[in-house]
Write a protein that holds these residues in place. Structure first.
Motif, mmCIF file in Angstrom:
data_model
loop_
_atom_site.group_PDB
_atom_site.id
_atom_site.type_symbol
_atom_site.label_atom_id
_atom_site.label_comp_id
_atom_site.label_asym_id
_atom_site.label_seq_id
_atom_site.Cartn_x
_atom_site.Cartn_y
_atom_site.Cartn_z
ATOM 1 N N GLY A 75 0.818 -1.190 0.000
ATOM 2 C CA GLY A 75 0.000 0.000 0.000
ATOM 3 C C GLY A 75 0.863 1.257 0.000
ATOM 4 N N PRO A 76 0.301 2.396 -0.379
ATOM 5 C CA PRO A 76 1.063 3.653 -0.395
ATOM 6 C C PRO A 76 1.582 4.011 0.994
ATOM 7 C CG PRO A 76 -0.976 3.881 -1.633
ATOM 8 C CD PRO A 76 -1.066 2.575 -0.918
ATOM 9 N N LEU A 77 2.772 4.582 1.029
ATOM 10 C CA LEU A 77 3.385 5.011 2.281
ATOM 11 C C LEU A 77 2.735 6.315 2.749
ATOM 12 C CD1 LEU A 77 5.762 4.196 4.194
ATOM 13 C CD2 LEU A 77 7.157 5.833 2.911
ATOM 14 N N ALA A 78 2.377 6.381 4.012
ATOM 15 C CA ALA A 78 1.777 7.598 4.558
ATOM 16 C C ALA A 78 2.775 8.751 4.473
ATOM 17 C CB ALA A 78 1.361 7.373 6.009
ATOM 18 N N PRO A 79 2.363 9.891 3.941
ATOM 19 C CA PRO A 79 3.286 11.029 3.830
ATOM 20 C C PRO A 79 3.524 11.670 5.190
ATOM 21 C CG PRO A 79 1.106 11.678 3.117
ATOM 22 C CD PRO A 79 1.035 10.199 3.375
ATOM 23 N N PRO A 80 4.556 12.484 5.328
ATOM 24 C CA PRO A 80 4.800 13.171 6.605
ATOM 25 C C PRO A 80 3.577 13.965 7.052
ATOM 26 C CG PRO A 80 6.680 13.413 5.143
ATOM 27 C CD PRO A 80 5.601 12.779 4.328
ATOM 28 N N GLY A 81 3.325 13.946 8.348
ATOM 29 C CA GLY A 81 2.168 14.655 8.882
ATOM 30 C C GLY A 81 1.798 14.140 10.254
ATOM 31 N N ALA A 115 1.839 14.901 -3.711
ATOM 32 C CA ALA A 115 1.636 14.494 -5.101
ATOM 33 C C ALA A 115 1.945 13.012 -5.287
ATOM 34 C CB ALA A 115 2.511 15.340 -6.015
ATOM 35 N N GLN A 116 3.026 12.564 -4.674
ATOM 36 C CA GLN A 116 3.390 11.148 -4.763
ATOM 37 C C GLN A 116 2.312 10.273 -4.137
ATOM 38 O OE1 GLN A 116 6.541 9.694 -2.157
ATOM 39 N NE2 GLN A 116 7.453 8.571 -3.866
ATOM 40 N N PHE A 117 1.859 10.655 -2.950
ATOM 41 C CA PHE A 117 0.840 9.872 -2.254
ATOM 42 C C PHE A 117 -0.461 9.838 -3.051
ATOM 43 C CE2 PHE A 117 -2.821 9.831 0.652
ATOM 44 C CZ PHE A 117 -2.639 8.586 1.242
ATOM 45 N N ASP A 118 -0.899 10.983 -3.542
ATOM 46 C CA ASP A 118 -2.160 11.054 -4.290
ATOM 47 C C ASP A 118 -2.124 10.170 -5.531
ATOM 48 O OD1 ASP A 118 -3.150 12.809 -2.430
ATOM 49 O OD2 ASP A 118 -2.853 14.609 -3.642
ATOM 50 N N LEU A 119 -0.998 10.177 -6.247
ATOM 51 C CA LEU A 119 -0.896 9.342 -7.442
ATOM 52 C C LEU A 119 -0.876 7.863 -7.074
ATOM 53 C CD1 LEU A 119 -0.642 9.023 -10.454
ATOM 54 C CD2 LEU A 119 1.829 9.390 -10.261
ATOM 55 N N ARG A 205 5.627 0.666 -8.486
ATOM 56 C CA ARG A 205 7.000 0.516 -8.018
ATOM 57 C C ARG A 205 7.888 1.666 -8.502
ATOM 58 N NH1 ARG A 205 5.401 -5.059 -8.212
ATOM 59 N NH2 ARG A 205 5.508 -5.185 -10.485
ATOM 60 N N VAL A 206 7.590 2.200 -9.669
ATOM 61 C CA VAL A 206 8.364 3.324 -10.188
ATOM 62 C C VAL A 206 8.111 4.582 -9.366
ATOM 63 C CG1 VAL A 206 8.652 4.882 -12.151
ATOM 64 C CG2 VAL A 206 8.500 2.420 -12.532
ATOM 65 N N VAL A 207 6.841 4.862 -9.086
ATOM 66 C CA VAL A 207 6.483 6.073 -8.341
ATOM 67 C C VAL A 207 6.912 5.967 -6.883
ATOM 68 C CG1 VAL A 207 4.545 7.532 -7.603
ATOM 69 C CG2 VAL A 207 4.547 6.541 -9.894
ATOM 70 N N ASP A 208 6.924 4.752 -6.349
ATOM 71 C CA ASP A 208 7.191 4.528 -4.923
ATOM 72 C C ASP A 208 8.663 4.248 -4.633
ATOM 73 O OD1 ASP A 208 6.281 4.262 -2.247
ATOM 74 O OD2 ASP A 208 6.294 2.082 -2.415
ATOM 75 N N VAL A 209 9.521 4.352 -5.648
ATOM 76 C CA VAL A 209 10.904 3.920 -5.478
ATOM 77 C C VAL A 209 11.703 4.835 -4.560
ATOM 78 C CG1 VAL A 209 11.818 5.179 -7.472
ATOM 79 C CG2 VAL A 209 12.898 3.038 -6.754
ATOM 80 N N ALA A 210 11.321 6.126 -4.461
ATOM 81 C CA ALA A 210 12.064 7.069 -3.623
ATOM 82 C C ALA A 210 11.163 8.243 -3.273
ATOM 83 C CB ALA A 210 13.314 7.558 -4.354
#
Length: 263
Positions: A75-81, A115-119, A205-210
């Motif tokens: 699953g997507p990583l939670a962004p800072p917050g 932006a990364q999380f939303d995508l 995997r591409v978007v989540d790589v870094a």
């Protein structure tokens, strides 16, 4: 430990369930874990004394194709917050807030993380939609196959078989576009062409790589894959709304239950 470490004390072993809810700042539940979970890696400890649970900071992954491989999806990583965790034991709850902060060495901004999380959420949800469609069409095809067997010996057997073969062919054509059906073993997965669900999983995997804001190309690929998937979903919807009722009408004379599309 790589994640949010939650420590909690239980005076005695509870009789009922022990649950941990990880929530965003508004109180929306992200992930819920329980002492009754079957997955040992996600099971909440319910022993007397000090206990610890580590949340990997990820949202739920995409829905899976039933009986299929998970393809290493996370699953997507939670962004800072700011987030919250709620411990519930025997009907009593206690909530604490906590912060997820970015690595100070990372140059990504708050907007980049968002932006990364939303995508990633959009990709996950489209992948879930794709896998749900595969599950639905396989359910329909399985029922059609049962009808073929049950129609044997009946006066309408030939017409049922002909209609069933035509319907299964349409379903298989959609399935073959959405997911890879030719993989027979671990090594064989390198041979067939990657299908739409696999390409979407690879984009994750591409978007989540870094830690970075997704480039325009990532959005372009997502839009292209989504459009191609949607065309297949429209075809499936047409089959469910027209072809399946026609087939049901054909076999209704046999006095057996009709096909029910998965909801």
């Amino acid at each position: 430990p790589d994640g949010v470490v939650v420590s909690y004390y239980l005076k005695e072993r509870p009789q009922g369930d022990v649950a941990l809810d990880f929530m965003d700042l508004s109180g929306q539940i992200i992930q819920r874990f329980s002492s009754q979970d079957d997955d040992e890696a996600q099971k909440v400890a319910a022993t007397a004394g000090m206990n610890r649970f580590v949340w990997n900071m990820r949202y739920p992954p995409a829905h899976k194709i039933e009986g299929g491989r998970a393809m290493g999806q996370r699953g997507p990583l939670a962004p800072p917050g700011t987030y919250q965790v709620r411990l519930t034991v025997g009907g009593h709850s206690q909530t604490e807030s906590f912060q997820i902060v970015k690595d100070p060495r990372v140059a990504a901004t708050e907007d980049d993380f968002k932006a990364q999380f939303d995508l990633l959420i959009k990709i996950r949800d489209k992948l879930s939609e794709t896998h749900d469609a595969v599950n639905e069409l396989r359910s329909i095809r399985g029922q059609v196959g049962e009808w073929q067997n049950r129609a044997k010996g009946q006066p309408q057997a030939d017409s049922v078989t002909s209609a069933a073969d035509a319907l299964k062919e349409k379903l298989s054509a959609i399935e073959g576009e959405l997911t890879q059906v030719e993989v027979k073993g671990t090594l064989d997965r390198f041979n067939p062409q990657t299908k739409l669900s696999g390409k979407l999983a690879d984009l994750t995997r591409v978007v989540d790589v870094a830690d970075f804001g997704p480039p325009k190309q990532a959005y372009d690929v997502f839009d292209d894959l989504s459009a191609r998937i949607d065309r297949q979903l429209v075809l499936l919807k047409g089959i469910v709304s027209s072809d399946v009722p026609v087939f049901n009408e054909l076999v209704s004379g046999l006095g057996l239950p009709a096909i029910v599309a998965a909801s």
